[in-house]
Design a protein around this motif. Structure first.
Motif, PDB file in Angstrom:
ATOM      1  N   ALA A  77      -5.715   8.757   5.343  1.00 45.92           N
ATOM      2  CA  ALA A  77      -4.911   7.545   5.195  1.00 45.92           C
ATOM      3  C   ALA A  77      -3.773   7.764   4.214  1.00 45.92           C
ATOM      4  N   HIS A  78      -2.658   7.166   4.545  1.00 43.64           N
ATOM      5  CA  HIS A  78      -1.495   7.126   3.661  1.00 43.64           C
ATOM      6  C   HIS A  78      -1.160   5.654   3.471  1.00 43.64           C
ATOM      7  N   ASN A  79      -1.471   5.138   2.284  1.00 39.51           N
ATOM      8  CA  ASN A  79      -1.165   3.740   2.006  1.00 39.51           C
ATOM      9  C   ASN A  79       0.245   3.609   1.460  1.00 39.51           C
ATOM     10  N   VAL A  86       5.003   0.504   6.815  1.00 40.10           N
ATOM     11  CA  VAL A  86       4.087   1.067   7.806  1.00 40.10           C
ATOM     12  C   VAL A  86       4.872   1.568   9.012  1.00 40.10           C
ATOM     13  N   GLY A 111      -4.624  -6.622   6.336  1.00 40.79           N
ATOM     14  CA  GLY A 111      -3.433  -5.845   6.029  1.00 40.79           C
ATOM     15  C   GLY A 111      -2.627  -5.550   7.281  1.00 40.79           C
ATOM     16  N   SER A 113      -1.386  -2.003   9.650  1.00 41.25           N
ATOM     17  CA  SER A 113      -1.565  -0.558   9.761  1.00 41.25           C
ATOM     18  C   SER A 113      -1.237  -0.050  11.146  1.00 41.25           C
ATOM     19  N   GLU A 125      -3.959   7.340   9.321  1.00 43.52           N
ATOM     20  CA  GLU A 125      -3.668   5.911   9.275  1.00 43.52           C
ATOM     21  C   GLU A 125      -2.562   5.699   8.252  1.00 43.52           C
ATOM     22  N   ALA A 127      -1.139   2.552   6.181  1.00 41.65           N
ATOM     23  CA  ALA A 127      -1.626   1.195   5.929  1.00 41.65           C
ATOM     24  C   ALA A 127      -0.984   0.550   4.721  1.00 41.65           C
ATOM     25  N   TRP A 128      -0.827  -0.760   4.838  1.00 38.46           N
ATOM     26  CA  TRP A 128      -0.480  -1.623   3.702  1.00 38.46           C
ATOM     27  C   TRP A 128      -1.647  -2.590   3.560  1.00 38.46           C
ATOM     28  N   ASN A 129      -2.234  -2.609   2.367  1.00 38.76           N
ATOM     29  CA  ASN A 129      -3.400  -3.447   2.122  1.00 38.76           C
ATOM     30  C   ASN A 129      -3.134  -4.336   0.909  1.00 38.76           C
ATOM     31  N   SER A 132      -5.814  -4.191  -1.796  1.00 36.00           N
ATOM     32  CA  SER A 132      -5.953  -2.940  -2.535  1.00 36.00           C
ATOM     33  C   SER A 132      -4.567  -2.330  -2.733  1.00 36.00           C
ATOM     34  N   MET A 140      -4.266   3.802  -5.312  1.00 34.50           N
ATOM     35  CA  MET A 140      -4.757   2.577  -4.728  1.00 34.50           C
ATOM     36  C   MET A 140      -5.775   1.925  -5.664  1.00 34.50           C
TER      37      MET A 140
END
Length: 144
Positions: A77-79, A86, A111, A113, A125, A127-129, A132, A140
């Motif tokens: 994952a890359h947030n 995204v 979020g 994603s 993935e 993602a923007w959360n 978190s 994160m």
């Protein structure tokens, strides 16, 4: 064992192609030079590397057989800091040669994603959360 992941290594079919994807396409910093047997990339907190798949399997054990494509039961994952990022990161990955397998969209967990696969079929993935968020240091924060 201390709670720390220090290195994630992906087995790849074509090391120079993988380096071009991650270094040139996604902009991950590396000291890789043509002919090196492995490429290490600097990421925040954890090193990331790509290594020929057959050699990685052999490093585990001479009896270990590399598996082919398809979903292998793991994602990376890359947030990102903002919802709009995204789609931008997915587009960057696609320009680098990734296949978008799930476009940016609102997620069931609140979020936003999407997913892409790299040239070797590894799932990422983006993602923007909001529950978190990333701190100023890029790490994160997991809310209770």
């Amino acid at each position: 064992m201390e709670p720390r992941v220090t290195l994630i290594t992906l087995g790849v079919a074509d090391l120079p192609r993988a380096v071009r994807f991650y270094r040139d396409g996604l902009g991950l910093p590396t000291n890789y030079k043509d002919g090196d047997p492995i490429a290490f990339f600097d990421t925040l907190g954890t090193k990331f590397s790509v290594f020929p798949l057959a050699e990685l399997a052999h490093d585990i054990s001479p009896e270990t057989k590399p598996c082919g494509g398809g979903f292998r039961g793991i994602t990376l994952a890359h947030n990102v800091h903002a919802k709009e990022e995204v789609a931008a990161v997915l587009a960057e990955a696609q320009r680098a040669g990734a296949i978008i397998v799930k476009p940016a969209q609102d997620a069931f967990w609140g979020g936003h994603s999407g997913y892409f696969t790299d040239p070797d079929g590894h799932y990422w993935e983006v993602a923007w959360n909001p529950l978190s968020p990333l701190g100023e240091d890029g790490f994160m924060t997991l809310e209770p």
